[in-house]
Design a protein around this motif. Sequence first.
Motif, PDB file in Angstrom:
ATOM      1  N   ILE A  23       9.862  21.014 -37.023  1.00  0.00           N
ATOM      2  CA  ILE A  23      10.140  19.786 -37.771  1.00  0.00           C
ATOM      3  C   ILE A  23       8.812  19.093 -38.067  1.00  0.00           C
ATOM      4  N   ASP A  24       8.671  18.601 -39.290  1.00  0.00           N
ATOM      5  CA  ASP A  24       7.365  18.097 -39.731  1.00  0.00           C
ATOM      6  C   ASP A  24       6.800  17.011 -38.806  1.00  0.00           C
ATOM      7  N   ARG A  25       7.635  16.067 -38.378  1.00  0.00           N
ATOM      8  CA  ARG A  25       7.138  14.969 -37.544  1.00  0.00           C
ATOM      9  C   ARG A  25       6.721  15.462 -36.151  1.00  0.00           C
ATOM     10  N   ASP A  26       7.313  16.582 -35.695  1.00  0.00           N
ATOM     11  CA  ASP A  26       6.918  17.167 -34.408  1.00  0.00           C
ATOM     12  C   ASP A  26       5.543  17.824 -34.515  1.00  0.00           C
ATOM     13  N   VAL A  27       5.381  18.607 -35.587  1.00  0.00           N
ATOM     14  CA  VAL A  27       4.181  19.437 -35.735  1.00  0.00           C
ATOM     15  C   VAL A  27       3.000  18.617 -36.251  1.00  0.00           C
ATOM     16  N   ASP A  28       3.239  17.813 -37.280  1.00  0.00           N
ATOM     17  CA  ASP A  28       2.154  17.041 -37.890  1.00  0.00           C
ATOM     18  C   ASP A  28       1.924  15.703 -37.183  1.00  0.00           C
ATOM     19  N   GLY A  29       2.929  15.261 -36.409  1.00  0.00           N
ATOM     20  CA  GLY A  29       2.838  13.958 -35.775  1.00  0.00           C
ATOM     21  C   GLY A  29       3.268  12.850 -36.727  1.00  0.00           C
ATOM     22  N   TRP A  30       3.509  11.681 -36.144  1.00  0.00           N
ATOM     23  CA  TRP A  30       3.890  10.517 -36.948  1.00  0.00           C
ATOM     24  C   TRP A  30       3.136   9.297 -36.459  1.00  0.00           C
ATOM     25  N   THR A  31       2.473   8.607 -37.375  1.00  0.00           N
ATOM     26  CA  THR A  31       1.743   7.381 -37.042  1.00  0.00           C
ATOM     27  C   THR A  31       2.409   6.216 -37.762  1.00  0.00           C
ATOM     28  N   ASP A  44      10.478  -1.699 -34.344  1.00  0.00           N
ATOM     29  CA  ASP A  44      11.541  -0.693 -34.213  1.00  0.00           C
ATOM     30  C   ASP A  44      12.896  -1.345 -34.469  1.00  0.00           C
ATOM     31  N   ASP A  45      13.982  -0.574 -34.260  1.00  0.00           N
ATOM     32  CA  ASP A  45      15.332  -1.058 -34.566  1.00  0.00           C
ATOM     33  C   ASP A  45      15.745  -2.248 -33.703  1.00  0.00           C
ATOM     34  N   LEU A  46      15.062  -2.422 -32.558  1.00  0.00           N
ATOM     35  CA  LEU A  46      15.387  -3.536 -31.664  1.00  0.00           C
ATOM     36  C   LEU A  46      14.478  -4.738 -31.888  1.00  0.00           C
ATOM     37  N   GLY A  47      13.635  -4.639 -32.942  1.00  0.00           N
ATOM     38  CA  GLY A  47      12.771  -5.765 -33.278  1.00  0.00           C
ATOM     39  C   GLY A  47      11.492  -5.836 -32.478  1.00  0.00           C
ATOM     40  N   GLU A  48      11.201  -4.777 -31.725  1.00  0.00           N
ATOM     41  CA  GLU A  48       9.975  -4.750 -30.914  1.00  0.00           C
ATOM     42  C   GLU A  48       8.854  -4.071 -31.703  1.00  0.00           C
ATOM     43  N   ALA A  49       7.632  -4.508 -31.458  1.00  0.00           N
ATOM     44  CA  ALA A  49       6.473  -3.911 -32.136  1.00  0.00           C
ATOM     45  C   ALA A  49       6.292  -2.466 -31.678  1.00  0.00           C
ATOM     46  N   VAL A  50       5.953  -1.597 -32.624  1.00  0.00           N
ATOM     47  CA  VAL A  50       5.710  -0.183 -32.311  1.00  0.00           C
ATOM     48  C   VAL A  50       4.208   0.027 -32.137  1.00  0.00           C
ATOM     49  N   GLU A  51       3.835   0.522 -30.979  1.00  0.00           N
ATOM     50  CA  GLU A  51       2.412   0.778 -30.716  1.00  0.00           C
ATOM     51  C   GLU A  51       1.873   1.750 -31.760  1.00  0.00           C
ATOM     52  N   LYS A  52       0.714   1.404 -32.341  1.00  0.00           N
ATOM     53  CA  LYS A  52       0.136   2.258 -33.381  1.00  0.00           C
ATOM     54  C   LYS A  52      -0.672   3.375 -32.723  1.00  0.00           C
ATOM     55  N   ARG A  53      -0.096   4.546 -32.737  1.00  0.00           N
ATOM     56  CA  ARG A  53      -0.767   5.778 -32.300  1.00  0.00           C
ATOM     57  C   ARG A  53      -0.017   6.941 -32.913  1.00  0.00           C
ATOM     58  N   THR A  54      -0.542   8.132 -32.768  1.00  0.00           N
ATOM     59  CA  THR A  54       0.147   9.296 -33.325  1.00  0.00           C
ATOM     60  C   THR A  54       1.137   9.831 -32.289  1.00  0.00           C
ATOM     61  N   TYR A  55       2.412   9.893 -32.678  1.00  0.00           N
ATOM     62  CA  TYR A  55       3.464  10.430 -31.814  1.00  0.00           C
ATOM     63  C   TYR A  55       3.724  11.883 -32.236  1.00  0.00           C
ATOM     64  N   ASN A  56       3.897  12.761 -31.251  1.00  0.00           N
ATOM     65  CA  ASN A  56       4.112  14.180 -31.586  1.00  0.00           C
ATOM     66  C   ASN A  56       5.314  14.735 -30.833  1.00  0.00           C
ATOM     67  N   GLN A  57       5.425  16.056 -30.810  1.00  0.00           N
ATOM     68  CA  GLN A  57       6.615  16.710 -30.255  1.00  0.00           C
ATOM     69  C   GLN A  57       6.917  16.288 -28.819  1.00  0.00           C
ATOM     70  N   ALA A  58       5.881  16.128 -28.006  1.00  0.00           N
ATOM     71  CA  ALA A  58       6.074  15.760 -26.607  1.00  0.00           C
ATOM     72  C   ALA A  58       6.710  14.379 -26.465  1.00  0.00           C
ATOM     73  N   ASP A  59       6.549  13.518 -27.488  1.00  0.00           N
ATOM     74  CA  ASP A  59       7.097  12.156 -27.435  1.00  0.00           C
ATOM     75  C   ASP A  59       8.537  12.078 -27.917  1.00  0.00           C
ATOM     76  N   MET A  60       8.951  13.063 -28.721  1.00  0.00           N
ATOM     77  CA  MET A  60      10.253  12.968 -29.380  1.00  0.00           C
ATOM     78  C   MET A  60      11.392  12.931 -28.367  1.00  0.00           C
ATOM     79  N   ASP A  61      12.183  11.873 -28.464  1.00  0.00           N
ATOM     80  CA  ASP A  61      13.365  11.628 -27.640  1.00  0.00           C
ATOM     81  C   ASP A  61      13.057  11.351 -26.175  1.00  0.00           C
ATOM     82  N   ARG A  62      11.775  11.319 -25.836  1.00  0.00           N
ATOM     83  CA  ARG A  62      11.355  10.842 -24.512  1.00  0.00           C
ATOM     84  C   ARG A  62      10.773   9.433 -24.641  1.00  0.00           C
ATOM     85  N   VAL A  63       9.911   9.275 -25.639  1.00  0.00           N
ATOM     86  CA  VAL A  63       9.281   7.978 -25.891  1.00  0.00           C
ATOM     87  C   VAL A  63       9.752   7.425 -27.237  1.00  0.00           C
ATOM     88  N   LEU A  64       9.768   8.304 -28.239  1.00  0.00           N
ATOM     89  CA  LEU A  64      10.118   7.901 -29.601  1.00  0.00           C
ATOM     90  C   LEU A  64      11.420   8.556 -30.034  1.00  0.00           C
TER      91      LEU A  64
END
Length: 781
Positions: free
Chosen positions: A365-373, A380-400
């Motif tokens: 999946i593109d966001r897993d492989v290329d990352g998402w910044t 986010d959906d709960l109105g909280e600020a999203v930390e600006k960094r590159t999120y990748n496969q290891a973060d998916m569904d654990r952090v992001l």
Amino acid sequence: MENKKELSERDIENIYITPAVIKAGWELTTQIRQNVTLTPGPVIVRGEMSARNKKKKKFADYVLSYKPGTRIAVIESKENSLTVSSGMQQALGYADILGVPSAFSSNGDAFAEHNKVAEEGKDIESEFPLDNFPSPEELWKRYKKFHNIDDKQEELVLEPYYADGSGKEPRYYQVEAINRTIEAVARGQNRILLVMATGTGKTYTTFQIIWRLWKARAAKRILFLVDRNILADQTLVNDFKPFGSVMTKIKNRKIDPSYEIHLGLYQALTGPAEEDKIFKTVSRDFFDLIVIDECHRGSAAEDSSWREILSYFENAVQIGLTATPKETEYVSNLTYFNEPVYTYTLKQGIQDGFLAPYKVVKIDIDRDVDGWTPPEGMIDDLGEAVEKRTYNQADMDRVLVLNQRTKLVAKRVMQLLNATNPMSKTIIFCEDIDHAERMRKAIVNAAGKIAIDNPKYVMRITGDSVEGKAELDNFIDPESKFPVIATTSELMTTGVDAKTCKLIVLDKTIRSMTMFKQIIGRGTRIDEEFNKFFFTIMDFKKATEHFKDPEFDGEPVVVYNPKPDDDPVPPDPKGDDDDDITGDDFSETGVRKIIVSGVAVKIKNERIEYLGEDGKLITESYKDFSVKKIKEEFASLNDFLRNWNDASKKQVIIDLLEEHGVVLENLAELVGKDYGDFDLICHIAFGQPPLTRRERANNVKKRNYFTKYGDKAKAVIDGLLEMYADKGVTSIENAKVLKLKPFSDIGTPMEIINEVFSGKEKYEQAIKELENELFKQGKTA
């Protein structure tokens, strides 16, 4: 007598080999077994097609036993036109997997012998006359030397298996596992490890071990420790049923001394409080034998108290069973139980054909492989600020959590199921409970009507879900339709006997090789009754990279170095959930997930890989596989044409290719169902333009070659051409076709053969000529 060189292999056995063995003192009905199938041959899978490669079936001409269940030698027979020792390499292969020291080969003139325990200075291989075959006692002495069995241990080693009269016998590797365990007990070893891949029948093997030790009174009271209620209940009514009234399941927190065989859950025997430790209500010498199922899981921090049980009954023989020996810097099965007395791996099980092979669909999946910044200042959906960094496969569904990603995975899973069979049992492994619930919801939405009509089509089966856990039995029951799809995290990684599971989806980061092996084991069972011969792994998290690791099917290496005062199996200080004993799922605590709905995701890359003959994943279509196998038998088009034309019946060629796993009906699915077997082979393997069966039949009619036949014979030939055009060449090779219309209007089969064609020989000649016309060489170009 006929010329010996012209006798068949079976004739050589009946006339020369079997009498020679009987003359040496072997009893025909109890000690000599002929034509013994050891393995059925591996299943080949390409696309959605599968077939057994019967060419790789292991089939011993003779297996000799000293007593029932104690196999001590093999003989490979050959035709007399071959040399005496021509079957030796085959015999040695069988001797190796059967664990016997004596292998023989014979062509009916003499015997060739291989003796693995030959004394120093004596030949390992030799030849001797037919009437000098060794006696059962002589080969039993060799076997005892080979397996280090002394005279005092002999009685226990020879205790027979349980037989129910149905003819069911343990498979060759189960016999090896049982025998090696019994021999270890006979030698006085009291910590024993047995490693057998998931789906290879560990419970049945365990039953036979316990039965033999119990019948021999080497173990009078036995405890079989399991970690799931369903396993205890299934064992009680299935594999262990022959124990009958001497067996009980430990319940109501009481060990009843009036029983001899006890099935117990870890949780029923112990607990955090002293009053929970009911194993202490009996003496330390109460059990002579303890068998620990899934012993790799006993190291979990949640429930390490199983070690208390083993320590309390330290004088008992303790046998650990596992598919995956646990070896980390903190814990070691090998240190506690010693080296395995026998190992049967997943790779070997698949190569033998007892376990289902897998194909792997790898999806990036593109966001897993290329990352998402995230953009600056994003919330986010709960109105909280999203930390600006590159999120990748290891973060998916654990952090992001990218909700569009979850929907994409669910959509792709349903796309595969709808293209094959939406009722195929499927397990989706997620990062945690929260992810499993979101995936359940996404599957419901992607499935549409089938999920509306059947509320239990998809269920979240996790440790915290009473409703989900209640459906676990239905999920693994082949007779129960629903649930079809289970979303989970940890609960179903081990101990779940889902025989009909055809799809395993990995949307979970898997770092533990132990967990990866256990998860893959959920799909490895073959269930012929429900047409389950292979399974598919859909990998979204690069988990299948573990297949490339030599550790996946290699020998475990001890990395735990105990200090002098250490418990050999200490608790896991990391407290990870790789091996938790109850299989419950736990969400990560203390981590706030970032949930974002509006980020688009797409599949960047997708590829399908299959299990190759060397056990490694390869990219190969069924067509490529078939070309390779056809060319193994026929080096060129001319070679194939010669063999095809020479074959008295074309079915011989078709059967030969099927033995390799090339099923021509499967090729017809790819090329076209109107083409006959001949054209499929010529086109697929040798690039010839194909003709349909109808085109071939019409070409024959145009040539008008049957002017030499009378009217009735012409009518029969014309009917056979129509039969070929409709159903193919094998339909016209069977004389039973003459019972059908239009032939039945002409006469009975006997009348057609004897009166219309003047006898069987001339009728068969007419069929041969018809086939020659159908498959004229020039028509393939």
